[in-house]
Design a protein around this motif. Sequence first.
Motif, PDB file in Angstrom:
ATOM      1  N   THR A 169       0.842  -1.196   0.000  1.00  0.00           N
ATOM      2  CA  THR A 169       0.000   0.000   0.000  1.00  0.00           C
ATOM      3  C   THR A 169       0.878   1.247   0.000  1.00  0.00           C
ATOM      4  OG1 THR A 169      -1.696  -1.172   1.276  1.00  0.00           O
ATOM      5  CG2 THR A 169      -1.852   1.223   1.203  1.00  0.00           C
ATOM      6  N   ILE A 170       0.489   2.238  -0.803  1.00  0.00           N
ATOM      7  CA  ILE A 170       1.176   3.527  -0.822  1.00  0.00           C
ATOM      8  C   ILE A 170       0.127   4.634  -0.833  1.00  0.00           C
ATOM      9  CG2 ILE A 170       3.200   2.639  -2.039  1.00  0.00           C
ATOM     10  CD1 ILE A 170       2.106   3.969  -4.602  1.00  0.00           C
ATOM     11  N   PRO A 171       0.497   5.878  -0.478  1.00  0.00           N
ATOM     12  CA  PRO A 171      -0.471   6.981  -0.540  1.00  0.00           C
ATOM     13  C   PRO A 171      -0.719   7.435  -1.966  1.00  0.00           C
ATOM     14  CG  PRO A 171       1.660   7.778   0.187  1.00  0.00           C
ATOM     15  CD  PRO A 171       1.770   6.286   0.126  1.00  0.00           C
ATOM     16  N   ALA A 172      -1.779   8.169  -2.146  1.00  0.00           N
ATOM     17  CA  ALA A 172      -2.119   8.722  -3.455  1.00  0.00           C
ATOM     18  C   ALA A 172      -1.259   9.945  -3.745  1.00  0.00           C
ATOM     19  CB  ALA A 172      -3.594   9.085  -3.495  1.00  0.00           C
ATOM     20  N   GLY A 173      -1.295  10.375  -4.998  1.00  0.00           N
ATOM     21  CA  GLY A 173      -0.541  11.563  -5.397  1.00  0.00           C
ATOM     22  C   GLY A 173       0.807  11.195  -5.981  1.00  0.00           C
ATOM     23  N   TRP A 174       1.713  12.171  -6.013  1.00  0.00           N
ATOM     24  CA  TRP A 174       3.047  11.949  -6.568  1.00  0.00           C
ATOM     25  C   TRP A 174       3.861  11.064  -5.627  1.00  0.00           C
ATOM     26  CZ3 TRP A 174       3.972  12.967 -11.432  1.00  0.00           C
ATOM     27  CH2 TRP A 174       3.233  13.955 -12.080  1.00  0.00           C
ATOM     28  N   TYR A 175       4.520  10.081  -6.200  1.00  0.00           N
ATOM     29  CA  TYR A 175       5.305   9.140  -5.407  1.00  0.00           C
ATOM     30  C   TYR A 175       6.459   8.642  -6.256  1.00  0.00           C
ATOM     31  CZ  TYR A 175       5.422   6.432  -1.069  1.00  0.00           C
ATOM     32  OH  TYR A 175       5.746   5.960   0.176  1.00  0.00           O
ATOM     33  N   THR A 176       7.616   8.475  -5.638  1.00  0.00           N
ATOM     34  CA  THR A 176       8.804   8.024  -6.359  1.00  0.00           C
ATOM     35  C   THR A 176       8.962   6.514  -6.218  1.00  0.00           C
ATOM     36  OG1 THR A 176       9.954  10.135  -6.124  1.00  0.00           O
ATOM     37  CG2 THR A 176      11.317   8.196  -6.509  1.00  0.00           C
ATOM     38  N   TRP A 177       9.153   5.838  -7.343  1.00  0.00           N
ATOM     39  CA  TRP A 177       9.371   4.392  -7.392  1.00  0.00           C
ATOM     40  C   TRP A 177      10.864   4.160  -7.639  1.00  0.00           C
ATOM     41  CZ3 TRP A 177       4.991   0.804  -9.005  1.00  0.00           C
ATOM     42  CH2 TRP A 177       3.740   1.402  -8.774  1.00  0.00           C
ATOM     43  N   ARG A 178      11.583   3.760  -6.607  1.00  0.00           N
ATOM     44  CA  ARG A 178      13.016   3.487  -6.735  1.00  0.00           C
ATOM     45  C   ARG A 178      13.200   1.979  -6.912  1.00  0.00           C
ATOM     46  NH1 ARG A 178      15.657   5.683  -1.944  1.00  0.00           N
ATOM     47  NH2 ARG A 178      15.589   7.690  -3.011  1.00  0.00           N
ATOM     48  N   TYR A 179      13.583   1.590  -8.130  1.00  0.00           N
ATOM     49  CA  TYR A 179      13.622   0.172  -8.488  1.00  0.00           C
ATOM     50  C   TYR A 179      15.053  -0.335  -8.545  1.00  0.00           C
ATOM     51  CZ  TYR A 179      12.536  -4.128 -11.079  1.00  0.00           C
ATOM     52  OH  TYR A 179      12.418  -5.435 -11.479  1.00  0.00           O
ATOM     53  N   HIS A 180      15.352  -1.325  -7.699  1.00  0.00           N
ATOM     54  CA  HIS A 180      16.659  -1.960  -7.665  1.00  0.00           C
ATOM     55  C   HIS A 180      16.538  -3.321  -8.372  1.00  0.00           C
ATOM     56  CE1 HIS A 180      17.748   0.852  -4.335  1.00  0.00           C
ATOM     57  NE2 HIS A 180      16.499   0.653  -3.970  1.00  0.00           N
ATOM     58  N   ASN A 181      17.056  -3.419  -9.569  1.00  0.00           N
ATOM     59  CA  ASN A 181      17.028  -4.703 -10.270  1.00  0.00           C
ATOM     60  C   ASN A 181      18.288  -5.487  -9.897  1.00  0.00           C
ATOM     61  OD1 ASN A 181      16.724  -6.895 -11.924  1.00  0.00           O
ATOM     62  ND2 ASN A 181      16.894  -5.771 -13.851  1.00  0.00           N
ATOM     63  N   ASN A 182      18.172  -6.275  -8.839  1.00  0.00           N
ATOM     64  CA  ASN A 182      19.307  -7.059  -8.357  1.00  0.00           C
ATOM     65  C   ASN A 182      19.347  -8.457  -8.955  1.00  0.00           C
ATOM     66  OD1 ASN A 182      19.897  -4.854  -6.760  1.00  0.00           O
ATOM     67  ND2 ASN A 182      19.040  -5.711  -4.898  1.00  0.00           N
ATOM     68  N   SER A 183      18.574  -8.669 -10.010  1.00  0.00           N
ATOM     69  CA  SER A 183      18.551  -9.967 -10.675  1.00  0.00           C
ATOM     70  C   SER A 183      19.545  -9.974 -11.835  1.00  0.00           C
ATOM     71  CB  SER A 183      17.144 -10.262 -11.202  1.00  0.00           C
ATOM     72  OG  SER A 183      16.871  -9.478 -12.358  1.00  0.00           O
ATOM     73  N   ASN A 184      19.587 -11.081 -12.547  1.00  0.00           N
ATOM     74  CA  ASN A 184      20.474 -11.184 -13.709  1.00  0.00           C
ATOM     75  C   ASN A 184      19.699 -11.072 -15.017  1.00  0.00           C
ATOM     76  OD1 ASN A 184      19.153 -13.604 -13.705  1.00  0.00           O
ATOM     77  ND2 ASN A 184      20.973 -14.896 -13.516  1.00  0.00           N
ATOM     78  N   GLN A 185      18.482 -10.511 -14.955  1.00  0.00           N
ATOM     79  CA  GLN A 185      17.659 -10.353 -16.147  1.00  0.00           C
ATOM     80  C   GLN A 185      17.111  -8.931 -16.231  1.00  0.00           C
ATOM     81  OE1 GLN A 185      15.179 -13.741 -17.370  1.00  0.00           O
ATOM     82  NE2 GLN A 185      15.568 -14.643 -15.368  1.00  0.00           N
ATOM     83  N   THR A 186      16.720  -8.538 -17.429  1.00  0.00           N
ATOM     84  CA  THR A 186      16.120  -7.227 -17.660  1.00  0.00           C
ATOM     85  C   THR A 186      14.650  -7.254 -17.232  1.00  0.00           C
ATOM     86  OG1 THR A 186      17.611  -6.854 -19.532  1.00  0.00           O
ATOM     87  CG2 THR A 186      15.646  -5.464 -19.397  1.00  0.00           C
ATOM     88  N   HIS A 187      14.199  -6.182 -16.591  1.00  0.00           N
ATOM     89  CA  HIS A 187      12.801  -6.093 -16.149  1.00  0.00           C
ATOM     90  C   HIS A 187      12.272  -4.688 -16.360  1.00  0.00           C
ATOM     91  CE1 HIS A 187      12.938 -10.036 -14.218  1.00  0.00           C
ATOM     92  NE2 HIS A 187      14.028  -9.680 -13.570  1.00  0.00           N
ATOM     93  N   PHE A 188      10.963  -4.549 -16.238  1.00  0.00           N
ATOM     94  CA  PHE A 188      10.319  -3.245 -16.103  1.00  0.00           C
ATOM     95  C   PHE A 188       9.147  -3.398 -15.148  1.00  0.00           C
ATOM     96  CE2 PHE A 188       8.266  -4.643 -20.275  1.00  0.00           C
ATOM     97  CZ  PHE A 188       7.040  -4.988 -19.715  1.00  0.00           C
ATOM     98  N   ILE A 189       8.483  -2.298 -14.836  1.00  0.00           N
ATOM     99  CA  ILE A 189       7.270  -2.335 -14.019  1.00  0.00           C
ATOM    100  C   ILE A 189       6.172  -1.615 -14.783  1.00  0.00           C
ATOM    101  CG2 ILE A 189       6.180  -1.737 -11.830  1.00  0.00           C
ATOM    102  CD1 ILE A 189       8.927  -1.669 -10.550  1.00  0.00           C
ATOM    103  N   LEU A 190       5.100  -2.317 -15.074  1.00  0.00           N
ATOM    104  CA  LEU A 190       3.933  -1.739 -15.738  1.00  0.00           C
ATOM    105  C   LEU A 190       2.766  -1.765 -14.754  1.00  0.00           C
ATOM    106  CD1 LEU A 190       2.573  -0.640 -18.320  1.00  0.00           C
ATOM    107  CD2 LEU A 190       2.012  -3.006 -18.914  1.00  0.00           C
ATOM    108  N   ILE A 191       2.081  -0.633 -14.605  1.00  0.00           N
ATOM    109  CA  ILE A 191       0.949  -0.523 -13.683  1.00  0.00           C
ATOM    110  C   ILE A 191      -0.342  -0.757 -14.455  1.00  0.00           C
ATOM    111  CG2 ILE A 191      -0.234   0.951 -12.018  1.00  0.00           C
ATOM    112  CD1 ILE A 191       2.385   2.574 -11.825  1.00  0.00           C
TER     113      ILE A 191
END
Length: 323
Positions: A64-86
């Motif tokens: 859960t996160i609050p509404a409004g502007w929010y920063t998504w800091r993504y650490h890809n610590n895996s050995n593959q390429t990823h993205f995040i789609l909402i």
Amino acid sequence: MKSFKLTFHPFRAILYSALFIAFLGIQSCGSSTQTETSAPEEKAPAPPVMEIVTETMDFQMPDTIPAGWYTWRYHNNSNQTHFILIDDYPDGITLDSIKARVLPVFGNGMTLLNEGKTDEGFAEFANLPSWFSEVVWRGGVGLVSPEVTTESTLKLNPGTYFVECYVKMNTGMFHTNMGMIKKLVVSNEVSSLAEPKADISIRLSGESGISVDPPSIPGSYTFKVEFLDQKIHENFVSHDLNLVRLQDNANLKDLEAWMDWRDPKGLIEPAPEGVIFLGGVNDMPAGDIGYFTAQLVPGQYAFVSEVPNASGKNLLKVFEITQ
């Protein structure tokens, strides 16, 4: 000169002593009362940043996160390429519904495409439930290479969303089918973060492509991505914006071909040689705005959208950072 005789008065001395002791008592009580009634210290609000970690096929992140502007800091610590789609699904659709009625269809369709059965593969997607056509993509984090950390700042209204990554494993199966999908609730609480200030503005259009005056010197930059319009392209997804660092052995044609998931060799691990994805902003509706930050060092870079024939649509733009 007059002389004065000092006279000692026992009663007066006792009276002064009593008054002095009483004064000390009042001061002591006053200090005690002030300590007891002082307001408790207020805790500083938590920073409006969501830390997200991927180690295998997972999103380690808050529910859960609050509404409004929010920063998504993504650490890809895996050995593959990823993205995040909402994904913004229609009301009432649950994660169980998605796993039961959406993911199997995509899994079966991709299996057929990987086997070279193109017509049968695309025909399989007709088995998606009717409510799938109502899904709205609300942004997210662009493509991120292994061992890269990136930040995107997005604005969401209260509601229930699902986050996913549909990059493909080397077997050709989507990461979503392997577990990279998670429910996210945006509460009625409002984030303390104001809309960021951008160093570079990017205007993104499916008709006119990428419009930007790119940076040319090293530094940390905040990019504003404005979606002027939105459309569904030949690969059944809408346009996004990804930042790529191009090393000496990078091939732009290989990168462009890889951005089309319909091809069995597209959006699959490993990513093309010489390409380092540094994040960006995923698909958003027309009129929406997202931000992302990146540290740029000398070298060659590109903005690219996950669409077929990106260069022909002006959705692939190369630029250089000089010393």
